[in-house]
Design an enzyme around this catalytic site. Structure first.
Site, short mmCIF file in Angstrom:
data_model
loop_
_atom_site.label_atom_id
_atom_site.label_comp_id
_atom_site.label_asym_id
_atom_site.label_seq_id
_atom_site.Cartn_x
_atom_site.Cartn_y
_atom_site.Cartn_z
N GLY A 128 0.81 -1.20 0.00
CA GLY A 128 0.00 0.00 0.00
C GLY A 128 0.85 1.25 0.00
O GLY A 128 2.03 1.25 -0.38
N GLY A 179 2.65 4.64 1.83
CA GLY A 179 3.16 5.19 3.09
C GLY A 179 4.54 4.71 3.46
O GLY A 179 5.17 3.89 2.78
N GLY A 180 5.02 5.23 4.60
CA GLY A 180 6.37 4.95 5.07
C GLY A 180 6.59 3.49 5.39
O GLY A 180 7.66 2.93 5.11
N ILE A 181 5.59 2.84 6.01
CA ILE A 181 5.76 1.43 6.37
C ILE A 181 5.89 0.55 5.13
O ILE A 181 6.84 -0.25 5.04
CB ILE A 181 4.62 0.96 7.29
CG1 ILE A 181 4.71 1.67 8.65
CG2 ILE A 181 4.67 -0.56 7.48
CD1 ILE A 181 3.55 1.38 9.59
N GLU A 193 -2.59 -3.53 -6.00
CA GLU A 193 -3.50 -2.46 -6.41
C GLU A 193 -2.71 -1.29 -6.98
O GLU A 193 -2.96 -0.82 -8.09
CB GLU A 193 -4.31 -2.02 -5.20
CG GLU A 193 -5.13 -0.76 -5.41
CD GLU A 193 -5.75 -0.28 -4.11
OE1 GLU A 193 -5.82 0.93 -3.90
OE2 GLU A 193 -6.15 -1.13 -3.29
N GLY A 208 -8.41 -0.64 -1.46
CA GLY A 208 -8.36 -2.08 -1.70
C GLY A 208 -7.91 -2.88 -0.49
O GLY A 208 -7.51 -4.03 -0.63
#
Length: 437
Positions: free
Chosen positions: A211, A213-215, A234, A332
């Site tokens: 997905g 973001g930073g993580i 996605e 998603g």
């Protein structure tokens, strides 16, 4: 040019918009920026014009400026900073959705009068590429009464199911604006700790989804020592592109779309867009297919990695709202988490920091709170149900929740909460009857 008779200006396009029209535009970098940035200029002659967007990145006056809130309405499948800021104007509303059904269910409800997005210039055969997104764009284009495309040579020509012939486009506008980018921010210490935990569960040959973001960026950075990873995701990110460039992603062990990186949209840096240009190893296909949990489950060893805002002690994930305040969207998350668990040897991870620093409404001071909570904030949307959660990860470890009871979940989630909140969480769990002495 064989399409000269279709070329118009932005002003001519705006002149075609009427009161009560329903307009759909592309997701993220697929937005029709040139036209939408001037939509407010027709406010004196139209009323009740509704736009439908997803992940918009353009701070356009028609929805940002409250002076136009009586003229233009906006419905969004996924909020971004501009929508969060403008929501107070009273003319913006969220469309609850799972991304693979976003376009399909919207069309069950309302048919667009106008589709306006962007695309590459036509090739020698008369086909444009919708370039960076096909979450819903092609099916909306096919359903609309009027199709207007902003032709931008700065867009990468991509492959999949997003080619459209000029005969199916009513009008085109030549533009050359820069394509919106997401910066490739360096992961922080917590991101890297979480990324390292998740990387330990990923094996050579796994097929991954990441997905925003930073993580997720940290997870990608932690996978550089893996071999022959596949991608069915996605969103195609800069982090995934770096893995492909490094030879980590080959797709050789995929049993569905072998050798191909499959996604439904791409958003990231200019380096990512250059990588995508004329690259047959990447397929950008209809979101209704790519994000279908059944389709995702066709790849063995599928791994889904997403983030959330808070998790309650039974495993419910609130990933899109802070209480009743819409922050982003389901996107998603459920699609990919459920799809990964359908796959042979599939796994799904939900990651979050153990704490957040927030402003206390009474004192005005910032305070540290736990993001693993006894119960979600009042009004919070459950983006991933406790029935569908698999692994939950913080910087303090990994909690495997698959098949566990509520009391077992309470114990495992408290173990990965910040130490300063663990005793309090246990006390609250006792009061709620989630566990017993």
């Amino acid at each position: 040019m064989f399409y000269e008779d279709k070329l118009i200006t932005v002003e001519q396009a705006l002149a075609m918009i009427k009161s009560n029209d329903v307009i759909v535009t592309g997701l993220g970098a697929a937005e029709a920026r040139a036209t939408l940035s001037k939509l407010h200029t027709i406010a004196d002659r139209v009323h009740n014009v509704k736009t439908t967007t997803c992940l918009p990145m353009n701070n356009a006056d028609y929805f940002m400026n409250e002076d136009y809130s009586d003229t233009f309405q906006m419905d969004g499948w996924f909020y971004t900073g501009p929508l969060r800021k403008a929501h107070k104007n009273g003319n913006i509303s969220f469309i609850p959705n799972h991304l693979h059904l976003a376009g399909k269910k919207r069309l069950d409800y309302v048919k667009p009068n106008i589709y306006i997005g962007n695309a590459t210039p036509p090739d020698q055969h008369g086909y444009v590429s919708l370039s960076l997104s096909n979450v819903y764009e092609k099916r909306m284009l096919e359903a609309a009464d009027l199709v207007i495309i902003e032709i931008n040579p700065k867009l990468p020509r991509t492959f999949g199911d997003l080619e459209v012939h000029v005969n199916d486009i009513d009008f085109m506008i030549k533009v050359d604006y820069d394509i919106p980018e997401l910066p490739d921010n360096e992961p922080n210490e917590k991101d890297l700790e979480i990324g390292s935990f998740i990387a330990n569960f990923i094996n050579d040959g796994d097929c991954i989804q990441l997905g925003i973001g930073g993580i997720p960026n940290a997870v990608a950075a932690s996978l550089m020592d893996k071999k022959d990873l596949g991608v069915h995701t996605e969103m195609l990110t800069t982090g995934l592109m770096k893995l492909a460039k490094a030879g980590v992603v080959t797709g050789k062990r995929k049993n569905h779309h072998r050798g191909k990186m499959v996604c439904t949209f791409a958003l990231g840096t200019r380096e990512l867009y250059d990588f995508l240009d004329d690259n047959p190893s990447v397929l950008i296909e209809d979101g209704n297919i790519v994000n279908d949990p059944y389709e995702i489950g066709l790849n063995d060893n599928q791994v889904s990695i997403n983030t959330t805002i808070e998790v309650d002690l039974t495993g419910q994930c609130a990933s899109e709202s802070i209480g009743s305040v819409q922050f982003s969207g389901t996107g998603g998350q459920a699609d990919t988490a459920i799809g990964a668990q359908r796959a042979k040897n599939g796994r799904s991870f939900i990651a979050l920091y153990s704490t957040a620093n927030v402003k206390n409404r009474e004192t005005g001071e910032r305070e540290e709170i736990s993001k693993i909570v006894p119960h979600l904030k009042p009004g919070a949307a459950v983006s991933l149900s406790r029935n569908d959660v698999d692994y939950v990860v913080t910087e303090y470890g990994v909690a495997s929740l698959r098949g566990t009871s509520v009391s077992e979940r309470v114990d495992r989630l408290i173990r990965i909460a910040h130490p300063k909140f663990r005793e309090e969480l246990k006390e609250q769990a006792l009061k709620l009857g989630l566990i017993y002495e």
